[in-house]
Design a protein around this motif. Sequence first.
Motif, PDB file in Angstrom:
ATOM      1  N   TYR A 100     114.182  27.379  28.896  1.00  0.00           N
ATOM      2  CA  TYR A 100     115.352  27.769  28.012  1.00  0.00           C
ATOM      3  C   TYR A 100     114.884  28.798  27.150  1.00  0.00           C
ATOM      4  O   TYR A 100     115.479  29.407  26.544  1.00  0.00           O
ATOM      5  CB  TYR A 100     115.780  26.163  27.461  1.00  0.00           C
ATOM      6  CG  TYR A 100     117.027  26.504  26.612  1.00  0.00           C
ATOM      7  CD1 TYR A 100     118.343  26.667  26.924  1.00  0.00           C
ATOM      8  CD2 TYR A 100     116.568  26.310  25.340  1.00  0.00           C
ATOM      9  CE1 TYR A 100     119.198  27.333  26.096  1.00  0.00           C
ATOM     10  CE2 TYR A 100     117.823  26.672  24.332  1.00  0.00           C
ATOM     11  CZ  TYR A 100     119.031  26.825  24.671  1.00  0.00           C
ATOM     12  OH  TYR A 100     119.910  27.002  23.621  1.00  0.00           O
ATOM     13  N   ARG A 101     113.606  28.258  26.371  1.00  0.00           N
ATOM     14  CA  ARG A 101     113.185  29.360  25.221  1.00  0.00           C
ATOM     15  C   ARG A 101     112.767  30.392  25.653  1.00  0.00           C
ATOM     16  O   ARG A 101     113.099  31.293  24.758  1.00  0.00           O
ATOM     17  CB  ARG A 101     111.771  28.440  24.736  1.00  0.00           C
ATOM     18  CG  ARG A 101     111.806  27.055  24.209  1.00  0.00           C
ATOM     19  CD  ARG A 101     110.162  26.630  23.701  1.00  0.00           C
ATOM     20  NE  ARG A 101     109.640  27.318  22.957  1.00  0.00           N
ATOM     21  CZ  ARG A 101     109.651  27.606  21.693  1.00  0.00           C
ATOM     22  NH1 ARG A 101     110.621  26.755  20.907  1.00  0.00           N
ATOM     23  NH2 ARG A 101     109.152  28.599  20.830  1.00  0.00           N
ATOM     24  N   LYS A 145     117.041  31.872  26.248  1.00  0.00           N
ATOM     25  CA  LYS A 145     117.845  31.765  25.173  1.00  0.00           C
ATOM     26  C   LYS A 145     118.392  32.941  24.381  1.00  0.00           C
ATOM     27  O   LYS A 145     117.544  33.761  24.089  1.00  0.00           O
ATOM     28  CB  LYS A 145     117.704  30.437  24.299  1.00  0.00           C
ATOM     29  CG  LYS A 145     116.756  30.909  23.098  1.00  0.00           C
ATOM     30  CD  LYS A 145     116.591  29.311  22.409  1.00  0.00           C
ATOM     31  CE  LYS A 145     117.240  29.564  21.102  1.00  0.00           C
ATOM     32  NZ  LYS A 145     117.066  28.480  20.200  1.00  0.00           N
TER      33      LYS A 145
END
Length: 549
Positions: free
Chosen positions: A542-543, A546
């Motif tokens: 996700y990091r 995103k």
Amino acid sequence: MATTGTSRTPLTQLESWKALEEHYQKTKDIELRTLFAEDATRGERFTTEAVGLYYDYSKNRVTSETLALLQKLAQEVGLRERIDAMFGGEKINITEQRAVLHVALRAPKDQTILVDGQNVVPEVHEVLDKMSAFSDRVRSGEWKGYTGKRIRNIINIGIGGSDLGPDMAYQALRYYSDRDLNVRFVSNVDGTHFAEATRDLNPEETLFIVSSKTFTTIETMTNARTARAWTLKALKDETAIARHFVAVSTNAEEVQKFGIDTANMFGFWDWVGGRYSYDSAIGLSLMIAIGPENFRRMLAGFHEMDEHFRTAPFERNLPVLLGLIGIWYNNFFGAQTVAVLPYEQYLKKLSAYLQQLDMESNGKHVNEAGQDVNYQTGPIIWGQPGTNGQHAFYQLIHQGTKLIPCDFIGFYQSLNILPPHHDLLIANMIAQAEALAFGKTAEELKAEGSPEYQIPHRVCKGNRPSNTIFAERLTPEALGKIIALYEHKVFVQGTVWNIDSFDQWGVELGKVLAKRIIPELQSEQEPELKHDSSTNQLIQRYRQHKNHA
Ligand SMILES: O=P(O)(O)OC[C@H]1O[C@H](O)[C@H](O)[C@@H](O)[C@@H]1O
């Protein structure tokens, strides 16, 4: 103390439970077809009517003996005492040491219900009067937005019990609502919910009702802050907030901290559970939509069912029967789910609402004494309005391998008279219950001269149980009665299972873990991740991907 349940004989050791187990072994293969053939009056006898609701439970796999044993079970678990304890304001929510008094929310003015020696009914009516006065001001246009414009949009911001109840009831009573008002519900922390709910609205004409029992729920507070920013972006003055935000909560301190004037706060009490709260001030958006008079009619309906539940003999007591028959399938037949199938478009959110009511209440694996239970507790609740569901999932109910008891709910009269629609709708409801119960055997097909009898796929075995609940028309009173029926059904079952139906500790763990993960997703520096390898990996991915605002 009897109400704590700690001194109760374990459920599976009760005489009635053992007798039910034996009875199940003897009767489990009985066919509804046989039961009806043996008793021509079954369809009249296995029914009851109260407070304007007709309840047909004849298409259940029960005999008179089953019902008698279930009644004995109700006695043995102390259902009568437990009902009296709830209505008497005893702290039956033992893990939180709270009374459970949603029934006080609809008690008439002259009733006395004591909590810690204090009559709570006057406070309930004070809040109701305050809500009514405010609703009237908004509806009449007297309550204006900051720039002097009339309020045309009401947005309820809340989640769980602070959303599902008012939203369900608003949809259910849409017929009675003021069509000049736009009433919307924002619950999800997904920003899309807020964005889509507000994209066509003018902040000058929009009133937000921030509904949260605790006023700390992360979704609601995030949406409320976004709503405040959205309002201020257009109105550019902090003092505008007082005209465009009101709060419904039990937590005045947090309301104040958020910047909402507590004069514009509508309170309720810790003895109202979130999922039992839409007839408290949590129903403010609904009251503005349908008007105070209709709201009070709904409360009167709730109260009628409360009184029926409290006073009617168990053999004729709707919530007791519905609850006990549910126990029969859940605990003896091993049915995992219950389908709630309203044949009424306005009840399109009923099953979503009942999911919280039932599953959050009775989804528990320890009894009141804190021991693991050795029997099944709350069922999975699901459903869709008819006839839509018929073209989607009913196939599995008719011919699948799972036993799914169904609740059909219908009304004799439609609110929108457009012949022949209602006849078709209700014909379908009645036909589904009939088809589920009696099916079509190979012998029947053969007797009818149908060549299809040789095709096993064409055979419907039947013996699928259902309840049918019929009411006259979907009035505010009728809605109150139906919701109270299900509230008390949940109570009956929770009592049998000896669990605390009024806490929800299971919800907390996910919240705690989310709080830990939020900064890990947001931090500029690479966080030190100490989760399992799957969770670490998901956070890393996700990091990396995103979007950065
Ligand atoms: O009204 P609130 O305090 O914001 O709570 C909203 C909801 O969230 C919690 O997580 C509970 O599981 C629900 O029972 C409750 O209805």
